[in-house]
Design a protein around this motif. Sequence first.
Motif, PDB file in Angstrom:
ATOM      1  N   SER B 201       6.740  -0.806  -5.533  1.00 56.65           N
ATOM      2  CA  SER B 201       6.574  -1.255  -4.302  1.00 56.65           C
ATOM      3  C   SER B 201       6.792  -2.592  -3.973  1.00 56.65           C
ATOM      4  N   ARG B 202       6.603  -3.293  -2.931  1.00 64.23           N
ATOM      5  CA  ARG B 202       6.948  -4.856  -2.793  1.00 64.23           C
ATOM      6  C   ARG B 202       6.088  -5.530  -3.820  1.00 64.23           C
ATOM      7  N   SER B 203       4.702  -5.154  -3.958  1.00 66.88           N
ATOM      8  CA  SER B 203       4.123  -5.954  -5.010  1.00 66.88           C
ATOM      9  C   SER B 203       4.457  -5.833  -6.134  1.00 66.88           C
ATOM     10  N   GLY B 204       4.925  -4.719  -6.583  1.00 68.43           N
ATOM     11  CA  GLY B 204       5.368  -4.636  -7.918  1.00 68.43           C
ATOM     12  C   GLY B 204       6.736  -5.472  -8.252  1.00 68.43           C
ATOM     13  N   ARG B 205       7.625  -5.388  -7.335  1.00 71.00           N
ATOM     14  CA  ARG B 205       8.803  -6.417  -7.233  1.00 71.00           C
ATOM     15  C   ARG B 205       8.202  -7.706  -7.506  1.00 71.00           C
ATOM     16  N   ALA B 206       7.237  -8.142  -6.704  1.00 70.26           N
ATOM     17  CA  ALA B 206       6.787  -9.495  -6.681  1.00 70.26           C
ATOM     18  C   ALA B 206       6.306  -9.914  -8.339  1.00 70.26           C
ATOM     19  N   PHE B 207       5.555  -8.859  -8.930  1.00 72.94           N
ATOM     20  CA  PHE B 207       5.078  -9.019 -10.335  1.00 72.94           C
ATOM     21  C   PHE B 207       6.263  -9.116 -11.108  1.00 72.94           C
ATOM     22  N   MET B 208       7.184  -8.566 -10.898  1.00 67.51           N
ATOM     23  CA  MET B 208       8.359  -8.558 -11.955  1.00 67.51           C
ATOM     24  C   MET B 208       9.173  -9.846 -11.676  1.00 67.51           C
ATOM     25  N   ALA B 209       9.175 -10.136 -10.597  1.00 67.16           N
ATOM     26  CA  ALA B 209       9.974 -11.631 -10.170  1.00 67.16           C
ATOM     27  C   ALA B 209       9.314 -12.722 -10.689  1.00 67.16           C
ATOM     28  N   ILE B 210       7.737 -12.683 -10.960  1.00 70.14           N
ATOM     29  CA  ILE B 210       7.193 -13.640 -11.439  1.00 70.14           C
ATOM     30  C   ILE B 210       7.268 -13.609 -12.858  1.00 70.14           C
ATOM     31  N   ARG B 211       7.294 -12.464 -13.598  1.00 70.16           N
ATOM     32  CA  ARG B 211       7.442 -12.262 -14.893  1.00 70.16           C
ATOM     33  C   ARG B 211       8.846 -12.822 -15.487  1.00 70.16           C
ATOM     34  N   ASP B 212       9.875 -12.382 -14.631  1.00 69.38           N
ATOM     35  CA  ASP B 212      11.125 -12.893 -15.094  1.00 69.38           C
ATOM     36  C   ASP B 212      11.390 -14.349 -14.769  1.00 69.38           C
ATOM     37  N   ASN B 213      10.900 -14.975 -13.824  1.00 70.11           N
ATOM     38  CA  ASN B 213      10.700 -16.320 -13.339  1.00 70.11           C
ATOM     39  C   ASN B 213      10.183 -16.843 -12.374  1.00 70.11           C
ATOM     40  N   GLU B 214       8.795 -17.729 -12.796  1.00 69.26           N
ATOM     41  CA  GLU B 214       7.963 -17.946 -11.804  1.00 69.26           C
ATOM     42  C   GLU B 214       8.535 -18.773 -10.890  1.00 69.26           C
ATOM     43  N   ILE B 215       9.207 -19.883 -11.261  1.00 65.06           N
ATOM     44  CA  ILE B 215       9.719 -20.751 -10.442  1.00 65.06           C
ATOM     45  C   ILE B 215      10.673 -20.072  -9.545  1.00 65.06           C
ATOM     46  N   ALA B 216      11.594 -19.502  -9.938  1.00 63.89           N
ATOM     47  CA  ALA B 216      12.602 -18.604  -9.149  1.00 63.89           C
ATOM     48  C   ALA B 216      11.786 -17.952  -7.811  1.00 63.89           C
ATOM     49  N   ALA B 217      10.589 -17.041  -8.618  1.00 68.75           N
ATOM     50  CA  ALA B 217      10.096 -16.351  -7.700  1.00 68.75           C
ATOM     51  C   ALA B 217       9.191 -16.995  -6.577  1.00 68.75           C
ATOM     52  N   SER B 218       8.765 -18.251  -6.867  1.00 73.60           N
ATOM     53  CA  SER B 218       8.122 -18.968  -5.850  1.00 73.60           C
ATOM     54  C   SER B 218       9.299 -19.513  -4.812  1.00 73.60           C
ATOM     55  N   ALA B 219      10.212 -19.644  -5.246  1.00 73.92           N
ATOM     56  CA  ALA B 219      11.384 -20.344  -4.279  1.00 73.92           C
ATOM     57  C   ALA B 219      11.683 -19.190  -3.414  1.00 73.92           C
ATOM     58  N   MET B 220      11.517 -17.803  -3.920  1.00 72.79           N
ATOM     59  CA  MET B 220      12.061 -16.796  -3.029  1.00 72.79           C
ATOM     60  C   MET B 220      10.841 -16.406  -1.990  1.00 72.79           C
ATOM     61  N   GLY B 221       9.641 -17.275  -1.985  1.00 70.21           N
ATOM     62  CA  GLY B 221       8.890 -17.073  -0.959  1.00 70.21           C
ATOM     63  C   GLY B 221       7.732 -15.992  -1.591  1.00 70.21           C
TER      64      GLY B 221
END
Lengths: 292, 339
Positions: B201-221
């Motif tokens: 789901s959306r949350s799962g993708r958010a988890f993985m984005a954080i895992r792969d790169n926290e800074i990039a994840a927060s830049a994506m909102g």
Amino acid sequence: MELFTNQVLAGIATGAIYACMALAVVMIYQAIDHLNFAQGEMAMFSTFISWQLMQWGVPYWGAFIITLAFSFVAGIAIERILFKPLAKAPVLTNVAGFIALFAIINSSAGLIWDFTIKQYPTPFGSAPFLGSQLISTHQAGMIGVTVLLLLGLYFFFQYTRIGLAMRAAASVPESARLVGINTSWMIALGWGMATAIGAIAGMLIAPVVFLEPNMMGGVLIYGFAAAVLGGLTSPFGAVVGGFLVGIFENLAGTYIPGVGNELKLPIALALIISVLVVKPAGLFGRHIVKRV
Amino acid sequence: MSAAEEVVAEGHEAVEAVPKRAMTLGTGTSVVVLLLLIAVPLFAKNFVIFQLTQLLYLGLAVLALNILTGGSGQFSLGQSAFYAIGAYVTAVMMEQFNVPYFLCLPVSAVLCFGAGFLFGQPALRLSGVYLALATFALATAMPQLLKLNFLEHWTGGVQGLVVTKPDAPFGLKMSQDMWLYYFTLVVVLAIYILSVNLLRSRSGRAFMAIRDNEIAASAMGINVALYKTLAFGVSAAITGVAGGLSAIAVQFVAPDSFTITLAIQLFLGMVVGGVGWLPGSIVGAAFIIFVPNIAEGISKGLSGAVFGVLLFLVIYLVPHGARQVVVQSEAWIAKIKQK
């Protein structure tokens, strides 16, 4: 007030043990970028080797030197044989490897030397130090050795070519390789040095906690905590962290009501975590900046 | 601290990136595994059924850690604490308040979710080894907290609590062990399906984005703080259910069954099963249940050493765990099909 000073002194005395262990932890962390969970067991095994040598009639300092040499070589051998093949494996797989090593060493030591508690001699004697009942000459000697080790390491890393090469290999392996440093052997050297420092720690701790295969369990936990509190990138921080943890632990046991021996560890850890929440890289650690 | 002192680290992520499609099994394989899980107890003795139940709930606990570490990239050595909370909540409700066992599990889940979510707050500022130490502290504190005097009225203190094993309902002619196995299987399957869907789901993708790169994840909102604590909460909730199931199956809870050793076992299970690969959790659970027994069978005095050697063998042969075996065999099958 006298109770307070006494508890702080007692804390410094136990802190010296943690400082020793924390120093070994930071050493290996510098070299390989992982916390080695088997470090305490390796130190315990080295201590048993020295004990065995003394049983065979080798004098203390002779056994001390032989054990250091043995530990240095054994550390390198462990890296070459067991962990070099895992260099490309994920970090968590490496951690599992440390746990496996822990099990192997602990169980073999138990089989070779059994689980009974053994006395271990001290080179410093155990008379009260400067008339104080709380610190014995052995504990003072331990603090002295820790400080000497720290100074030695500082000069080694700061002023020798090989120390510089080790630092380079640990912080930027690719660039270090390009300027001709054999990074793979630098890691092995780091293992060797960390094992030797662990052996010193083990031999200094053994007269206090007595020698047995599980002697390092508690010590290693406090050692980790001390290393993390001081900042994993700083050997100086590790030593300060060690003393602080020792003092924390003693004061918590004395002044917080209802805290027996059982709750000392959780409270010390909780304090450390509150420090870390304010300073996430530890007291003396360098902040690591990530490139996106 | 001056900028010159800062060290720049790059490239080394703590947890490797696993694409979300690689996190599950194909439909065909899933059906075969499910049929096996349903059929095996019909031909097994009660003790074997008990071990299989153990396999299921430990697998569930490993799965919870997998969501946290493999999904959101956060490391935890404190899973045993949430497991303990779940087990105690279930045991206390069953024994002291006579609540039926199937109603205890959701309560365990909700309470553990709260505990995990709250613990996730201070953990937000920590990562890597520092987070490992914080969670480790939680794991060492938990057995001591359970022994506290003022809780003794409910928890039974050091003695622990004995839990009554439930009978099969509706007059089914089934042994208690077998009923418990199927009950556990249904709960575990439901949570497995929910987890797979969560990670897709959306949350799962958010988890993985954080895992792969926290800074990039927060830049994506992505609200990094929210999703990191959420991952902690979800993981704790599932661990709590696993703990509750264990309390019912073992019929006993005591503070010393939930020490750091349990957390380390769950961690090993995750590594052996493959970090970030949910079906691997059951393989990992099998490893932590059966390999120590095998080691003891080979040598009593050296069982620890034998266990260590076996563990080394596994991580040499398959550093990425069971996932690697499956991925490789899939590649071979594809090759054979091409010919």
